[in-house]
Motif scaffolding. Structure first.
Motif, mmCIF file in Angstrom:
data_model
loop_
_atom_site.group_PDB
_atom_site.id
_atom_site.type_symbol
_atom_site.label_atom_id
_atom_site.label_comp_id
_atom_site.label_asym_id
_atom_site.label_seq_id
_atom_site.Cartn_x
_atom_site.Cartn_y
_atom_site.Cartn_z
ATOM 1 N N UNK A 256 -15.230 -26.049 24.912
ATOM 2 C CA UNK A 256 -14.523 -24.788 24.632
ATOM 3 C C UNK A 256 -13.517 -24.972 23.474
ATOM 4 N N UNK A 257 -12.668 -26.011 23.634
ATOM 5 C CA UNK A 257 -11.675 -26.319 22.601
ATOM 6 C C UNK A 257 -12.341 -26.609 21.258
ATOM 7 N N UNK A 258 -13.473 -27.365 21.348
ATOM 8 C CA UNK A 258 -14.197 -27.779 20.135
ATOM 9 C C UNK A 258 -14.779 -26.569 19.409
ATOM 10 N N UNK A 259 -15.352 -25.634 20.161
ATOM 11 C CA UNK A 259 -15.947 -24.455 19.498
ATOM 12 C C UNK A 259 -14.854 -23.600 18.856
ATOM 13 N N UNK A 260 -13.679 -23.552 19.491
ATOM 14 C CA UNK A 260 -12.546 -22.811 18.903
ATOM 15 C C UNK A 260 -12.161 -23.417 17.551
ATOM 16 N N UNK A 261 -12.117 -24.739 17.593
ATOM 17 C CA UNK A 261 -11.739 -25.469 16.376
ATOM 18 C C UNK A 261 -12.741 -25.206 15.245
ATOM 19 N N UNK A 262 -14.064 -25.266 15.624
ATOM 20 C CA UNK A 262 -15.110 -25.032 14.603
ATOM 21 C C UNK A 262 -15.002 -23.618 14.048
ATOM 22 N N UNK A 263 -14.740 -22.630 14.934
ATOM 23 C CA UNK A 263 -14.603 -21.244 14.474
ATOM 24 C C UNK A 263 -13.436 -21.077 13.509
ATOM 25 N N UNK A 264 -12.302 -21.708 13.872
ATOM 26 C CA UNK A 264 -11.127 -21.553 12.981
ATOM 27 C C UNK A 264 -11.379 -22.230 11.639
ATOM 28 N N UNK B 56 -14.356 -22.512 10.221
ATOM 29 C CA UNK B 56 -15.278 -21.645 9.477
ATOM 30 C C UNK B 56 -14.550 -20.450 8.858
ATOM 31 N N UNK B 57 -13.507 -19.982 9.549
ATOM 32 C CA UNK B 57 -12.761 -18.837 9.021
ATOM 33 C C UNK B 57 -11.823 -19.231 7.886
ATOM 34 N N UNK B 58 -11.234 -20.432 7.982
ATOM 35 C CA UNK B 58 -10.244 -20.817 6.949
ATOM 36 C C UNK B 58 -10.900 -21.361 5.674
ATOM 37 N N UNK B 59 -12.063 -21.984 5.807
ATOM 38 C CA UNK B 59 -12.701 -22.576 4.607
ATOM 39 C C UNK B 59 -12.901 -21.577 3.467
ATOM 40 N N UNK B 60 -13.498 -20.371 3.763
ATOM 41 C CA UNK B 60 -13.668 -19.417 2.643
ATOM 42 C C UNK B 60 -12.339 -19.010 2.020
ATOM 43 N N UNK B 61 -11.275 -18.905 2.875
ATOM 44 C CA UNK B 61 -9.962 -18.510 2.336
ATOM 45 C C UNK B 61 -9.428 -19.576 1.384
ATOM 46 N N UNK B 62 -9.600 -20.849 1.764
ATOM 47 C CA UNK B 62 -9.148 -21.955 0.914
ATOM 48 C C UNK B 62 -9.922 -21.937 -0.403
ATOM 49 N N UNK B 63 -11.252 -21.682 -0.308
ATOM 50 C CA UNK B 63 -12.093 -21.659 -1.513
ATOM 51 C C UNK B 63 -11.642 -20.544 -2.460
ATOM 52 N N UNK B 64 -11.376 -19.350 -1.878
ATOM 53 C CA UNK B 64 -10.944 -18.212 -2.712
ATOM 54 C C UNK B 64 -9.609 -18.532 -3.389
#
Ligand SMILES: Nc1nc2c(ncn2[C@@H]2O[C@H](COP(=O)(O)OP(=O)(O)OP(=O)(O)O)[C@@H](O)[C@H]2O)c(=O)[nH]1
Ligand SMILES: [Mg+2]
Length: 239
Positions: free
Chosen positions: A1-9, A11-19
């Motif tokens: 559960x914790x791991x999937x939360x981490x992966x989701x966050x 996935x959400x932050x990577x595009x923001x960092x790239x932009x």
């Protein structure tokens, strides 16, 4: 559960960092200076290079008494193309006028220093002195302005190759470094002395924080691809 939360966050932050990174690099490139100085002793071919870059052709030149300024785009015969507009300034090599280069340093992206490689043995002292003045300029050091030392007139039978010229200049700057710092010690000057290179080692261009590249060229024969590519690379790499 914790791991999937981490992966989701993640996935959400990577595009923001790239932009954010893209925006930052665009902003950086827009604010970067785009002036390239053409320096060197009198008769080394600065105005010939200026005319060739600006108008694509050679013309008869006379000893310059004032700067030539203009805009160019590096393209067509440059392998590494850029459509950016570049400001070039040809500063006269006359001893009483060459100090003017320092007025342009605050807006300078890179320096093209021309040498007449057909008579540089005779002029090695003057060439080394001018290069020393440029490389020990506080603003050149602070901004780590990089330089291309273009060994011109390679079409002449007496022309030396760039690696020979580089060694010759390193030896001369080594000697000059001693006399200049000794003179300042003697005067008991409190002024900061810009010592080029490492104090414990013989002078080498590689010891400087500014990147210095040596290439040969013949403006007369139109062989200036290395100069064009160096300008284009400077713009692309954001140096
Ligand atoms: N053989 C040969 N002559 C060249 C070359 N490039 C320039 N010259 C000649 O060198 C002479 C001096 O060129 P300029 O461009 O006026 O030199 P400069 O560096 O602007 O000199 P100042 O204005 O006095 O500082 C001219 O006669 C040019 O035709 C080259 O690649 N080969
Ligand atoms: Mg000139």
């Amino acid at each position: 559960m914790e791991l999937s939360k981490f992966i989701w966050s993640l996935l959400l932050t990577l595009p923001l960092v790239a932009i954010a990174a893209i925006f930052l690099s665009l902003f950086k490139n827009r604010t970067k200076k785009n002036t390239f100085l053409i320096l060197g002793l009198s008769d080394s071919g600065k105005t010939s290079l200026f005319l060739k870059l600006r108008y694509g052709k050679l013309a008869q030149t006379h000893t310059s008494m004032k700067e030539n300024e203009g805009y160019i785009t590096i393209g067509n015969d440059g392998e590494k193309l850029t459509k950016e507009s570049v400001h070039i300034v040809d500063v006269p090599g006359h001893e009483k006028l060459r100090f003017k280069f320092s007025d342009f340093v605050p807006i300078t992206r890179g320096i093209i220093f021309l040498i007449d490689s057909s008579n540089c043995v005779k002029n090695v002292r003057s060439i080394a002195e001018y290069i020393y003045d440029i490389l020990s300029n506080k603003e050149v050091i602070r901004q780590r302005i990089h330089a291309l030392i273009a060994c011109n007139k390679s079409d002449m039978i007496t022309a030396l190759p760039p690696d020979r010229i580089k060694t010759m200049l390193e030896n001369e700057i080594n000697r000059l470094r001693l006399t200049r710092t000794a003179a300042l010690d003697h005067q008991d000057s409190s002024e900061d002395v810009e010592f080029l290179g490492y104090e414990s080692e013989d002078f080498r261009f590689e010891h400087l924080e500014n990147e210095i590249q040596f290439e040969k060229c013949s403006i007369e024969k139109g062989e200036i691809l290395e100069i064009r590519n160096w300008i284009a690379e400077s713009l692309q790499s954001g140096k």
